[in-house]
Every structure is written in structure tokens, then in C-alpha cells.
Design an enzyme around this catalytic site. Structure first.
Site, PDB file in Angstrom:
ATOM      1  N   ARG A  61       0.596  -1.240  -0.120  1.00 25.28           N
ATOM      2  CA  ARG A  61      -0.059  -0.039   0.087  1.00 25.28           C
ATOM      3  C   ARG A  61       0.717   1.355   0.052  1.00 25.28           C
ATOM      4  NH1 ARG A  61      -4.456  -2.660  -1.705  1.00 25.28           N
ATOM      5  NH2 ARG A  61      -5.469  -3.806  -0.240  1.00 25.28           N
ATOM      6  N   ASN A  91      -0.513  -1.847  -7.223  1.00 29.20           N
ATOM      7  CA  ASN A  91      -1.532  -1.015  -7.485  1.00 29.20           C
ATOM      8  C   ASN A  91      -1.513   0.163  -6.308  1.00 29.20           C
ATOM      9  OD1 ASN A  91      -1.619  -3.134  -5.524  1.00 29.20           O
ATOM     10  ND2 ASN A  91      -4.043  -3.157  -5.886  1.00 29.20           N
ATOM     11  N   HIS A 228      -3.766 -15.931  -7.465  1.00 33.39           N
ATOM     12  CA  HIS A 228      -4.944 -16.239  -6.602  1.00 33.39           C
ATOM     13  C   HIS A 228      -5.953 -17.117  -7.549  1.00 33.39           C
ATOM     14  CE1 HIS A 228      -6.482 -12.540  -8.606  1.00 33.39           C
ATOM     15  NE2 HIS A 228      -5.773 -11.818  -7.418  1.00 33.39           N
ATOM     16  N   ASP A 301      -1.951 -12.815  -0.921  1.00 32.33           N
ATOM     17  CA  ASP A 301      -2.753 -11.723  -1.215  1.00 32.33           C
ATOM     18  C   ASP A 301      -2.918 -10.972  -0.156  1.00 32.33           C
ATOM     19  OD1 ASP A 301      -4.216 -10.078  -2.858  1.00 32.33           O
ATOM     20  OD2 ASP A 301      -5.757 -11.426  -3.315  1.00 32.33           O
TER      21      ASP A 301
HETATM   22 ZN    ZN Z   1      -5.317  -9.939  -7.441  1.00 30.71          ZN
END
Ligand code: ZN
Length: 430
Positions: A61, A91, A228, A301
């Protein structure tokens, strides 16, 4: 120097007592008995010593979403879970789609991470799926390329990215999700979503894109790794692709192995993740896929969010749960203690096999290897309590569960990255 005495390591699948001598960043000796007067001695008295785990899928993050998590806390959470290498997903804000953006993240890693962190570069600019990231300027500084958090919708964009990745000798690591098939869903489209009267995400949303991508990877000749995996159809497609000689590998997350849609007790956003918990049949296919080698590795994840983003209904909550601190122990409790997996099998899925499929020089306990290791008390148990997490994220649906096999000391490149203060007092050794 640090001398770890009387620990047990796995040798050909069997636990044997060994002493391990660590100097600087490396393991310099592993023998039945080592005497060294200069080294600081730590008696492990029969505890299990594993190669440090490698997590190719974490959300740290930072930069951009420090209110959810940051590298300082996330790396300590990972170390507590026994991880000595982690791959943070891109991300972020800014997205590491060029070197300048990536450098911000690399500098924070250098300053704050207690374990090795190898970030991803994005596949597309801003993960928007419209234009390519700066592959050439990123390639020497990233683990692989991924747009995790969303699927690459345009087939040609994925195909050309794969061709570039193949030329650069990097993997494309894909979150597979066809946006046209999400259908506003917030959980798996199945029995439980009908019972709770919530919109469902069908399995084809994932499997269709994997089917497209394995064919693109075949044409492009690139190493394609699927994030995943959650459905039985995905497992089937990957199994067939492997049989056809396509260079595809994949990971599964602990929560998809441990839980399924029927474990969701109510309309509670703490159970919301992407991909969602699927049916029991899917879960069984994932376990079978691990056992027959179709699924290569386990990755967490780890997806921390702030309380106000998760303490909501399924429709409104953010996708994702934390996993770093409990992954090994949860899997050990559910699969090793019950005899479904051997300890050796589980450990390899989280260390040696991860290194093997990505060609990393980590994941094994041997002389001259990096001193990346975790000491685990297999008898010790604890109750999952998010208030005690080192992660800033408290978002787990597993509150109150009893887990066994607790990491008590983690060394990353010979440095103490985590220690259980109640178990070990290491004052002088850093
Ligand atoms: Zn993902």
C-alpha cells in the site's frame, strides 16, 4: 556470528536435529554439532527451522495508501509470518509504471523494510489497460510485471506485453478477471449468494480470462503466472495448458484453501475478497490441484484495508483480507495437523518451489545460502486476535480461531526481522 543450536530441519522430508552457523548474510555451516566460541549461541531446543517463506503476492500500500498499510508495518507483519522475501503489487499511487515512480517505492523499501522486498512493475500505465508501462526502464529493478487488482481486458495489449516480457526474460503475473462478467458481484455467484440475496461474481469471470491468456502465452512464449486461482475450471484450464507444454504457473491463497462460500455466516464485508470464496467443489479442486502439482505455490494476497472500508456490508466493503501473519499457521493447522499435507510439502509450496518457478536464489537452507530462515514452534498455539497484528490492517474474518505452528524468530539475510520476545532474548545480535 550466530549459532543456532538444536533446531530441527527437514532433510529429505524428515526432521533431523542440526546446528546452523550464521555469519553476516549467509549460512556458513550446517552440521549435527557445531562448537564455535566466538558466536552468540541460541538454543532452539527442538524447534523447527524452515527456509524463510517467499510471498509473491502482497499489497504493501505504500506509496499512496498509507492509511491502510505501509512498508514499515507490512514488512514486520510478513517477518512475523515467517516470510523473508515478499513481492509488493503495483496498485499504488503513483503506480510503478516507470522508473521515477518505482524509485519512490524502492527508497521506502530500503529505509523501512525488515525483509527482502522485490516489487512488481505495472503492465500498463496507471494499471489503466490503455497504454504500456515503461518495461525497459523497469526491468532491472522489478520482480515481474503485473496489473494486479484488475485484469488486462484487451487481448492484444496482453499479447504484446507478453512478447516484451518474454524478450526481457520476466514473467507476466496476472490477476484474471473479465470485467464484462463481473456483473456487479460482491461474492461468489452460487448457493450462498442466492441465500443472502447478494449479487454474485460467476466463476467464468476468472476462468475465461485464464483460458485466453494461456493461449496468448503460448503464442508469445512468455512465462505466464496466474494469481490467486479460485475456481475448478481455472485449475482444469491450467492443467491442460501445462500438459500442452505452455509455460504457465499459478498460485493459490490460504483463504481459498481453508474456506468456501458456505463459511460466510452473514452479509458481512469482512468476508469480501477478490476472487471471492467459491463453492466447496472449487475448494476441493484447489486442494487436489496442489496435491497433483497443477497449482505450483501458495501466496497470501495480503490486502490490508482501514476499518471503515471493511466494517460494512458485502456490497459496500472493499475487497481483500490480511494474511501475512497467519498464513503458515492456518495452513499448518488445517492441512498438516490433519494429515492432508506433509510439513515438507507445505514448506516447499511457500519457499523452495516459489524460488524454483521464478528462478530466485532463495528458498533453501544450505551452506552458503542466504540466512533467510524462520524458527517455528510447532506445538505452540494462539488465538487469532487482529488487535495484536503488526500489520496496520485488522481485516480478517478469522478472529478467534485457534492456530498452531507459530513462528518465533525470523532471520532475513542473517538479521533478526522478527522475534517473539517471550521466547527469545537476543540483545547483542542484530
Ligand atoms: Zn489480484
Amino acid at each position: 556470528m550466530l549459532l543456532l543450536k538444536n533446531g530441527k530441519i527437514l532433510e529429505n522430508g524428515v526432521l533431523v536435529s542440526k546446528d546452523i552457523l550464521v555469519k553476516d548474510k549467509k549460512i556458513i555451516k550446517i552440521e549435527d554439532k557445531i562448537e564455535n566460541l566466538e558466536a552468540e549461541v541460541l538454543d532452539l531446543s527442538g524447534k523447527f527451522v524452515s527456509p524463510g517463506f517467499i510471498d509473491v503476492h502482497v499489497h504493501w500500500r505504500e506509496p499512496g495508501f498509507e492509511y491502510k498499510e505501509n512498508i514499515y508495518h507490512a514488512s514486520r507483519a510478513a517477518a512475523r509470518g515467517g516470510f523473508t522475501t515478499a513481492m509488493p503489487m503495483p496498485n499504488l499511487d503513483p503506480v510503478p509504471d516507470n522508473y521515477e515512480n518505482l524509485k519512490l517505492q524502492l527508497d521506502i523499501i530500503e529505509r523501512d523494510s525488515v525483509i527482502r522486498a522485490l516489487p512488481y512493475g505495472a503492465i500498463t500505465k496507471g494499471e489503466q489497460g490503455k497504454d504500456y508501462a515503461e518495461f525497459e526502464e523497469l526491468v532491472d529493478h522489478v520482480f515481474a510485471f503485473s496489473d494486479d487488482g484488475r485484469g488486462v481486458q484487451d487481448a492484444n495489449m496482453m499479447y504484446e506485453s507478453m512478447m516484451i516480457a518474454a524478450k526481457l526474460n520476466k514473467a507476466i503475473v496476472a490477476h484474471c478477471e473479465d470485467n464484462s462478467l463481473i456483473r456487479g458481484g460482491c461474492m461468489h455467484c452460487g448457493r450462498r449468494s442466492r441465500e443472502l440475496e447478494l449479487p454474485g461474481i460467476p466463476s467464468i469471470c476468472e476462468s475465461v480470462q485464464i483460458a485466453r491468456d494461456v493461449l496468448l502465452a503460448e503464442a508469445a512464449g512468455c512465462h505466464y503466472h496466474v494469481c490467486h486461482v479460485s475456481t475448478k475450471e481455472s485449475v482444469r484450464v491450467i492443467k491442460e495448458a501445462k500438459a500442452a507444454g505452455i509455460k504457465v504457473t499459478c498460485e493459490v491463497c490460504p483463504h481459498h484453501l481453508i474456506s468456501d462460500e458456505m463459511d460466510i455466516p452473514e452479509d458481512n464485508g469482512m468476508w469480501k475478497m477478490n476472487p471471492p470464496l467459491r463453492s466447496r467443489e472449487d475448494r476441493n479442486a484447489l486442494i487436489a490441484g496442489l496435491l497433483d502439482g497443477t497449482i505450483d505455490i501458495i501466496a497470501t494476497d495480503h490486502a490490508p484495508h482501514a476499518t471503515h472500508e471493511k466494517d460494512l456490508t458485502m456490497r459496500k466493503a472493499a475487497f481483500g483480507i490480511v494474511g501475512s501473519e497467519t498464513a503458515f499457521s492456518q495452513l499448518y493447522t488445517k492441512f498438516v495437523k490433519t494429515g492432508i499435507f506433509s510439513l515438507d510439502f507445505l514448506v516447499k509450496l511457500m519457499s523452495e518451489k516459489v524460488a524454483d518457478i521464478f528462478g530466485l536464489p532463495y528458498g533453501k537452507l544450505e551452506e552458503n545460502s542466504y540466512a533467510d530462515l524462520v524458527v517455528i514452534d510447532l506445538e505452540k498455539s494462539l488465538i487469532i486476535d487482529p488487535e495484536k497484528f503488526l500489520s496496520k490492517g485488522r481485516n480478517t474474518p478469522y478472529i478467534g480461531e485457534k492456530i498452531y505452528g507459530i513462528p518465533v524468530l525470523t532471520l532475513s539475510e542473517g538479521k533478526v526481522a522478527y522475534k517473539d520476545e517471550e521466547v527469545f532474548d537476543i540483545y547483542s545480535y542484530k
